[in-house]
Design a protein around this motif. Sequence first.
Motif, PDB file in Angstrom:
ATOM      1  N   LEU A 178       0.829  -1.204   0.000  1.00  0.00           N
ATOM      2  CA  LEU A 178       0.000   0.000   0.000  1.00  0.00           C
ATOM      3  C   LEU A 178       0.862   1.253   0.000  1.00  0.00           C
ATOM      4  O   LEU A 178       1.940   1.289   0.599  1.00  0.00           O
ATOM      5  N   VAL A 179       0.359   2.287  -0.657  1.00  0.00           N
ATOM      6  CA  VAL A 179       0.949   3.627  -0.583  1.00  0.00           C
ATOM      7  C   VAL A 179      -0.120   4.547   0.001  1.00  0.00           C
ATOM      8  O   VAL A 179      -1.243   4.592  -0.500  1.00  0.00           O
ATOM      9  N   VAL A 180       0.229   5.253   1.082  1.00  0.00           N
ATOM     10  CA  VAL A 180      -0.735   6.128   1.752  1.00  0.00           C
ATOM     11  C   VAL A 180      -0.216   7.561   1.713  1.00  0.00           C
ATOM     12  O   VAL A 180       0.897   7.840   2.162  1.00  0.00           O
ATOM     13  N   GLU A 181      -1.033   8.458   1.156  1.00  0.00           N
ATOM     14  CA  GLU A 181      -0.698   9.884   1.098  1.00  0.00           C
ATOM     15  C   GLU A 181      -1.653  10.626   2.031  1.00  0.00           C
ATOM     16  O   GLU A 181      -2.868  10.601   1.835  1.00  0.00           O
ATOM     17  N   THR A 182      -1.096  11.270   3.053  1.00  0.00           N
ATOM     18  CA  THR A 182      -1.943  11.972   4.013  1.00  0.00           C
ATOM     19  C   THR A 182      -1.139  13.025   4.763  1.00  0.00           C
ATOM     20  O   THR A 182       0.088  12.975   4.785  1.00  0.00           O
ATOM     21  N   ALA A 183      -1.844  13.936   5.363  1.00  0.00           N
ATOM     22  CA  ALA A 183      -1.262  14.955   6.244  1.00  0.00           C
ATOM     23  C   ALA A 183      -2.415  15.553   7.037  1.00  0.00           C
ATOM     24  O   ALA A 183      -3.568  15.529   6.585  1.00  0.00           O
ATOM     25  N   PRO A 184      -2.164  16.076   8.237  1.00  0.00           N
ATOM     26  CA  PRO A 184      -3.241  16.681   9.017  1.00  0.00           C
ATOM     27  C   PRO A 184      -3.958  17.782   8.233  1.00  0.00           C
ATOM     28  O   PRO A 184      -3.320  18.665   7.648  1.00  0.00           O
ATOM     29  N   GLY A 185      -5.277  17.672   8.141  1.00  0.00           N
ATOM     30  CA  GLY A 185      -6.083  18.662   7.438  1.00  0.00           C
ATOM     31  C   GLY A 185      -6.145  18.482   5.939  1.00  0.00           C
ATOM     32  O   GLY A 185      -6.787  19.287   5.248  1.00  0.00           O
ATOM     33  N   ALA A 186      -5.501  17.444   5.406  1.00  0.00           N
ATOM     34  CA  ALA A 186      -5.413  17.292   3.949  1.00  0.00           C
ATOM     35  C   ALA A 186      -6.109  16.048   3.423  1.00  0.00           C
ATOM     36  O   ALA A 186      -5.950  15.689   2.252  1.00  0.00           O
ATOM     37  N   GLY A 187      -6.888  15.345   4.244  1.00  0.00           N
ATOM     38  CA  GLY A 187      -7.527  14.123   3.785  1.00  0.00           C
ATOM     39  C   GLY A 187      -6.517  12.986   3.633  1.00  0.00           C
ATOM     40  O   GLY A 187      -5.339  13.124   3.992  1.00  0.00           O
ATOM     41  N   THR A 188      -6.991  11.866   3.104  1.00  0.00           N
ATOM     42  CA  THR A 188      -6.139  10.679   2.949  1.00  0.00           C
ATOM     43  C   THR A 188      -6.432   9.996   1.621  1.00  0.00           C
ATOM     44  O   THR A 188      -7.592   9.849   1.236  1.00  0.00           O
ATOM     45  N   LYS A 189      -5.367   9.587   0.959  1.00  0.00           N
ATOM     46  CA  LYS A 189      -5.503   8.782  -0.259  1.00  0.00           C
ATOM     47  C   LYS A 189      -4.685   7.512  -0.077  1.00  0.00           C
ATOM     48  O   LYS A 189      -3.498   7.565   0.252  1.00  0.00           O
TER      49      LYS A 189
END
Length: 373
Positions: A348-359
């Motif tokens: 899995l590759v997870v792209e996320t940051a506080p306040g920026a949602g998650t993909k």
Amino acid sequence: MSSGWRRPWRRTHLGTEADRATFRTLHSASLASPALREGLTVDSAGRSIRHLRDLLGTPALALTDVDSLLAWDGIASHHEGQAAPIAQRTAEAGDTRVADRDEVDCGRPGCEIRAAVASPLVVEDRIVGTLQVYAPVATAGLVQAADEVAQWVSGQLDLAELDASRTRLMEAEVRALRAQISPHFIYNSLGAIASFVRTDPERARELLLEFADFTRYSFRRHGDYTTLAEELRSVERYLLLEQARFGDRLGVTLRIAPEVLPVTVPFLCIQPLVENAVRHGLTGESGHISIVARDLSQEALIEIEDDGAGNDPETIRRALAGDPSTDSVGLANVDARLRATFGDDYGLVVETAPGAGTKVIVRVPKFAAGVHA
């Protein structure tokens, strides 16, 4: 212009006699291997023994477990009854041995079989059977050949056990994932269905059927793999039930390339990611979930994205490492099964940051050896 004479092409034998002998050996081994990779059984022994006898070039060969004959190939089948006692003595000795004369003697004039060499078959330091070579005489070369072939067979059986262990592990991981399907989701789904019974009985009936299909799929007992079409259909049922609960607060977008629908994926590899997206994406008055599946020629790319509060990348790293305190349903489980199925390049590759949602990005090959729904 110059002219020259070319020697006409003539088909010749490939390589030397030693090369051809090597080819024959490898060919016989390759024919025996698929059956042995299923473990040591009557069926696998029966399908592999002829190729093993070709490999050794002996008059007769037996495969046994530790106390009974599994298969015999070659001449002098009246010696079959001697295989089980020889197997028991070989298992007790724990090493390759030449059978005593009285163990092999049949008393029949003209019988070619006068000697037997038995080698143990070992899986994970445990003797599981024997390979027995029957011949007119037990030469030093025959003893060495029997021992080496038995070691190769043991290696194939080891791989079979590894495959079985991997299957058991994947089944245990799926059971663990099923156990994580939220009881609150089940309770809330039934509550949402009940709320429509009087006001919209037709919709209540449709939702109840969707709920039944969702649970039937999630708790099915056959197969490690499914098609992306089946997995996404279960996801669609899940989202319909959540939308019945949240109404207009939950928006959903699905964009699925039809070319990727037949692709084989591990069972329950998308649904937990969508459940995470709903759980963490619907944090305010409303939320939106997007599921996109793209055709990338040799691969399929699936993206599950929410517009929620996002997360600390370090928390996601711990979730992928299996930290149970992170409250991410099955993230490490799905990641591990994807890697076990397709290799480490397909985690899995997870792209996320506080306040920026998650993909969350899932990339799988459209075709993989040994992976079938």
